[in-house]
Motif scaffolding. Structure first.
Motif, PDB file in Angstrom:
ATOM      1  N   ASP A  25       0.755  -1.159   0.022  1.00  0.00           N
ATOM      2  CA  ASP A  25      -0.074  -0.309  -0.027  1.00  0.00           C
ATOM      3  C   ASP A  25       0.755   0.856  -0.068  1.00  0.00           C
ATOM      4  O   ASP A  25       1.921   1.690   0.858  1.00  0.00           O
ATOM      5  CB  ASP A  25      -1.050  -0.049   1.078  1.00  0.00           C
ATOM      6  N   LEU A  26       1.057   1.738  -0.702  1.00  0.00           N
ATOM      7  CA  LEU A  26       2.017   2.938  -1.339  1.00  0.00           C
ATOM      8  C   LEU A  26       1.007   4.113  -0.854  1.00  0.00           C
ATOM      9  O   LEU A  26       1.192   5.603  -0.795  1.00  0.00           O
ATOM     10  CB  LEU A  26       2.636   3.589  -2.880  1.00  0.00           C
ATOM     11  N   SER A  27      -0.432   4.338  -0.141  1.00  0.00           N
ATOM     12  CA  SER A  27      -0.730   5.479   0.770  1.00  0.00           C
ATOM     13  C   SER A  27       0.113   6.340   1.350  1.00  0.00           C
ATOM     14  O   SER A  27       1.178   5.679   1.589  1.00  0.00           O
ATOM     15  CB  SER A  27      -2.328   4.990   1.113  1.00  0.00           C
ATOM     16  N   LEU A  28       0.000   7.778   1.467  1.00  0.00           N
ATOM     17  CA  LEU A  28       0.788   8.958   2.062  1.00  0.00           C
ATOM     18  C   LEU A  28       2.326   8.447   1.407  1.00  0.00           C
ATOM     19  O   LEU A  28       3.573   9.433   2.551  1.00  0.00           O
ATOM     20  CB  LEU A  28       0.787   8.776   2.749  1.00  0.00           C
ATOM     21  N   GLN A  29       2.497   7.708   0.663  1.00  0.00           N
ATOM     22  CA  GLN A  29       4.617   7.861   0.082  1.00  0.00           C
ATOM     23  C   GLN A  29       5.162   7.923   1.102  1.00  0.00           C
ATOM     24  O   GLN A  29       5.552   8.661   1.714  1.00  0.00           O
ATOM     25  CB  GLN A  29       4.496   9.044  -0.746  1.00  0.00           C
ATOM     26  N   ASN A  30       4.924   6.649   1.723  1.00  0.00           N
ATOM     27  CA  ASN A  30       6.036   6.550   3.310  1.00  0.00           C
ATOM     28  C   ASN A  30       6.963   5.432   2.611  1.00  0.00           C
ATOM     29  O   ASN A  30       7.128   4.766   2.049  1.00  0.00           O
ATOM     30  CB  ASN A  30       5.092   5.875   4.110  1.00  0.00           C
ATOM     31  N   GLY A  50      -5.719  10.419  -3.114  1.00  0.00           N
ATOM     32  CA  GLY A  50      -6.204  11.555  -2.233  1.00  0.00           C
ATOM     33  C   GLY A  50      -3.452  11.382  -2.476  1.00  0.00           C
ATOM     34  O   GLY A  50      -3.217  12.476  -2.405  1.00  0.00           O
ATOM     35  N   SER A  51      -3.221  10.331  -3.053  1.00  0.00           N
ATOM     36  CA  SER A  51      -1.697  10.548  -2.233  1.00  0.00           C
ATOM     37  C   SER A  51      -0.874  11.199  -3.943  1.00  0.00           C
ATOM     38  O   SER A  51      -0.121  10.255  -3.634  1.00  0.00           O
ATOM     39  CB  SER A  51      -1.285   8.610  -1.823  1.00  0.00           C
ATOM     40  N   LEU A  52      -1.776  11.115  -4.624  1.00  0.00           N
ATOM     41  CA  LEU A  52      -1.013  10.707  -5.964  1.00  0.00           C
ATOM     42  C   LEU A  52      -0.332  12.256  -6.544  1.00  0.00           C
ATOM     43  O   LEU A  52      -0.569  13.139  -4.942  1.00  0.00           O
ATOM     44  CB  LEU A  52      -2.093  10.774  -7.486  1.00  0.00           C
ATOM     45  N   PRO A  53       0.273  12.592  -7.233  1.00  0.00           N
ATOM     46  CA  PRO A  53       1.008  11.513  -7.837  1.00  0.00           C
ATOM     47  C   PRO A  53       2.283  10.884  -7.040  1.00  0.00           C
ATOM     48  O   PRO A  53       2.506  11.298  -6.380  1.00  0.00           O
ATOM     49  CB  PRO A  53       1.894  12.854  -9.268  1.00  0.00           C
ATOM     50  N   LEU A  54       1.779   9.422  -7.746  1.00  0.00           N
ATOM     51  CA  LEU A  54       3.298   8.730  -7.207  1.00  0.00           C
ATOM     52  C   LEU A  54       4.698   8.872  -8.308  1.00  0.00           C
ATOM     53  O   LEU A  54       4.526   9.244  -9.129  1.00  0.00           O
ATOM     54  CB  LEU A  54       3.092   6.728  -7.855  1.00  0.00           C
ATOM     55  N   PRO A  55       6.074   8.599  -7.806  1.00  0.00           N
ATOM     56  CA  PRO A  55       7.577   8.790  -8.477  1.00  0.00           C
ATOM     57  C   PRO A  55       7.414   8.010  -9.534  1.00  0.00           C
ATOM     58  O   PRO A  55       6.722   7.280  -9.260  1.00  0.00           O
ATOM     59  CB  PRO A  55       8.104   8.099  -7.195  1.00  0.00           C
ATOM     60  N   PHE A  56       7.921   8.970 -10.394  1.00  0.00           N
ATOM     61  CA  PHE A  56       7.913   8.149 -11.942  1.00  0.00           C
ATOM     62  C   PHE A  56       8.449   6.754 -11.791  1.00  0.00           C
ATOM     63  O   PHE A  56       7.484   6.353 -12.965  1.00  0.00           O
ATOM     64  CB  PHE A  56       8.670   9.436 -12.961  1.00  0.00           C
ATOM     65  N   ASP A  57       9.348   6.508 -11.435  1.00  0.00           N
ATOM     66  CA  ASP A  57       9.531   5.014 -11.487  1.00  0.00           C
ATOM     67  C   ASP A  57       7.928   3.645 -11.132  1.00  0.00           C
ATOM     68  O   ASP A  57       8.441   3.015 -12.066  1.00  0.00           O
ATOM     69  CB  ASP A  57      10.799   4.935 -11.112  1.00  0.00           C
ATOM     70  N   ILE A  58       7.377   4.457 -10.308  1.00  0.00           N
ATOM     71  CA  ILE A  58       6.428   3.334 -10.110  1.00  0.00           C
ATOM     72  C   ILE A  58       4.926   3.465 -11.554  1.00  0.00           C
ATOM     73  O   ILE A  58       3.883   2.505 -11.861  1.00  0.00           O
ATOM     74  CB  ILE A  58       5.475   4.254  -8.569  1.00  0.00           C
ATOM     75  N   GLY A  59       5.034   4.230 -11.793  1.00  0.00           N
ATOM     76  CA  GLY A  59       4.715   5.029 -13.479  1.00  0.00           C
ATOM     77  C   GLY A  59       5.088   3.449 -13.877  1.00  0.00           C
ATOM     78  O   GLY A  59       4.091   2.877 -15.243  1.00  0.00           O
ATOM     79  N   LEU A  60       5.449   2.206 -14.553  1.00  0.00           N
ATOM     80  CA  LEU A  60       6.464   1.339 -14.546  1.00  0.00           C
ATOM     81  C   LEU A  60       4.893   0.190 -14.346  1.00  0.00           C
ATOM     82  O   LEU A  60       5.063  -0.968 -15.248  1.00  0.00           O
ATOM     83  CB  LEU A  60       7.445   0.496 -14.728  1.00  0.00           C
TER      84      LEU A  60
END
Length: 517
Positions: free
Chosen positions: A91-96, A121-131
């Motif tokens: 779970d990547l919420s809050l970008q912990n 609400g935690s978007l945008p995620l870091p670029f690398d997660i886009g893969l």
């Protein structure tokens, strides 16, 4: 390491009978502050109401680090779970930061079995997660809507089942041919086999290969029967190679076939040995010498090996010129010259990759240009060999474009030679070699990704993968399709990733190529 799963059911099927798979959950514990106002975000509620239910409905056992720690070293257990558990939900919420760190460990340790989720609400995620694909959900940190919870449970359940079926999902493994580096003192196996080719124990098999070859010789089994029965496997074809080398004089009919098959299977040193004897015995044609050059450079991956391979190509060119004499502009001669130029361009590029000398880079770019020009001319004439040039022509276009970008230092360099357009204009005709057409489909997919055509990339990759599935069972001559071919293509993506645009699309191609190894 994590064992590959062997379930192949649809997403609606449960994991199956027997011991249930374990799903390890990576997420913050308890309630954490969110946003500028430090409002509470209850992660335990997401775990209880959504994640644990989805895992159990998928027929799996759910654990979280705080549930297994006990009196043991929590980091040791966590690292072991990230390595060994067949499924991981993050779970990547809050970008912990801790969660991202643990996800990175997982992506290195396992090529598959990882499901990502995140509150919108935690978007945008870091670029690398886009893969990677991420299951998104709505949650204000305290109140989780019942309908949203039910939707999320079902979506997460399906994602878990798809992941359990073995679909690759690690961008690290998708874009790197070999993830974990070898120890500095570990001996190289270049030339006979490599770990990436799935033959790390190749040297250990040598005595058995030799024994099988001797048994075939003593039993008098004919080469035609042996080739039909065994040439599609590395072990069998290697034994065939050893068997034919036991002859006082090589068979001009079977030695080239066996050497070519060994080349396609990645057994380069043995292939080169056979080709060298063919040449020394006076039976090598120019195309045999070109394959010899390839096998030699692969089995001697250094500048000296590249220079020797280029000298072998020069031998092939001389042989070709003697064969055609004053008729070098005939259709057959143009075919042969195009083949020679393509091999020479590839070796010049390989020498540049080893030397990093600007002069070698310039020579490689010029050679690819000559190759493209003569190959297009060959295909327009429609001669028999031209049917094998669709894939190599696309590769030459793509390599020239990327080398021009490297020379300029600009990834976004405009396409000065219209190479992308040149790739997309190559049409597969009924007379085209099916193996060459397979390569064309993948290079066209890479060209589409570089141009940013997302919808076309996904359809093109899936179409290429489906057509390859038919070729994989079509005979020994297609042994490299979906196997060594995919390793080569992934190696290409890894090597040029810095110069290919739209990395999220390139990552998708890499993951598709990883599905069959």
């Amino acid at each position: 390491m994590i064992a590959d799963t062997d379930e192949s059911g649809s997403p609606d099927e449960q994991v199956g009978a027997g011991e249930p798979k374990t799903c390890f959950v990576v997420m913050p514990f308890g309630t954490k502050p969110r946003g500028p106002d430090k409002a509470p975000h209850d992660f335990d509620k997401v775990y209880r109401v959504v994640i644990k239910r989805a895992v159990e409905q998928a027929g799996m056992r759910c654990i979280r680090a705080d549930e297994t720690a006990g009196s043991r070293m929590i980091h040791t257990d966590m690292f072991r779970d990230l390595r060994d558990q067949p499924l991981v939900v993050a779970d990547l919420s809050l970008q912990n930061a801790n969660v991202f760190y643990e996800l990175g460990i997982r992506h290195v340790m396992s090529s598959r079995g990882t499901v990502l989720m995140c509150e919108r609400g935690s978007l945008p995620l870091p670029f690398d997660i886009g893969l990677s694909r991420v299951v998104m959900y709505d949650y204000d940190g305290t109140n989780l809507d019942w309908e949203e919870a039910e939707r999320l449970v079902e979506q997460l359940r399906i994602a878990l089942l798809e992941s359990a079926a073995g679909s690759p999902d690690s961008p690290v493994h998708a874009l790197l041919e070999r993830v974990l580096a070898k120890d500095d003192d570990e001996p190289s196996s270049a030339g006979l086999a490599t770990e990436a080719d799935g033959a790390g124990e190749r040297h250990d098999l040598e005595p058995y290969i030799a024994q099988v070859a001797a048994t075939w010789r003593d039993g008098g089994t004919d080469l035609a029967s042996l080739f039909d029965a065994h040439s599609d496997s590395r072990f069998g074809c290697s034994a065939l190679g050893q068997r034919i080398l036991m002859e006082e004089r090589l068979s001009p009919e079977w030695a080239p076939k066996i050497a070519s098959q060994l080349n396609d299977l990645g057994e380069f040193a043995l292939s080169a040995h056979i080709y060298e004897r063919l040449r020394d015995e006076g039976h090598a044609r120019y195309d045999h010498l070109l394959r010899f050059a390839n096998a030699h450079s692969e089995s001697h991956p250094n500048i000296a090996g590249a220079n020797r391979a280029l000298a072998i190509v020069d031998e092939a060119m001389s042989l070709l010129e003697r064969e055609f004499g004053d008729d070098l502009d005939s259709p057959d001669a143009i075919d042969a010259r195009a083949y020679c130029l393509r091999r020479r361009a590839g070796l010049l590029q390989w020498r540049w990759q080893l030397s990093l000398e600007p002069g070698d880079l310039d020579a490689a770019i010029a050679a690819h240009g000559e190759t493209i020009e003569l190959t297009i001319r060959s295909r327009r004439l429609g001669t028999p060999w031209s049917g094998a040039f669709a894939g190599p022509l696309a590769q030459s276009h793509l390599k020239r474009l990327l080398l021009l970008r490297i020379r300029s230092g600009e990834r976004d360099l405009d396409d000065p030679q219209r190479d992308i357009q040149g790739i997309l204009e190559i049409k597969i005709s009924p007379g085209d070699d099916r193996k060459s057409a397979s390569y064309l489909r993948w290079y066209r997919t890479i060209a589409l990704a570089d141009s940013g055509a997302a919808d076309r990339v996904h359809q093109s990759a899936l179409d290429a993968f489906a057509k390859d599935a038919d070729l994989m069972n079509a005979g020994a001559e297609y042994a490299e399709i979906g196997r060594r071919q995919y390793l080569q293509l992934r190696r290409f993506l890894e090597h040029y990733s810095k110069w290919l645009r739209h990395p999220e699309l390139i990552g998708f191609i890499g993951q598709t190529l990883q599905a069959r190894r």
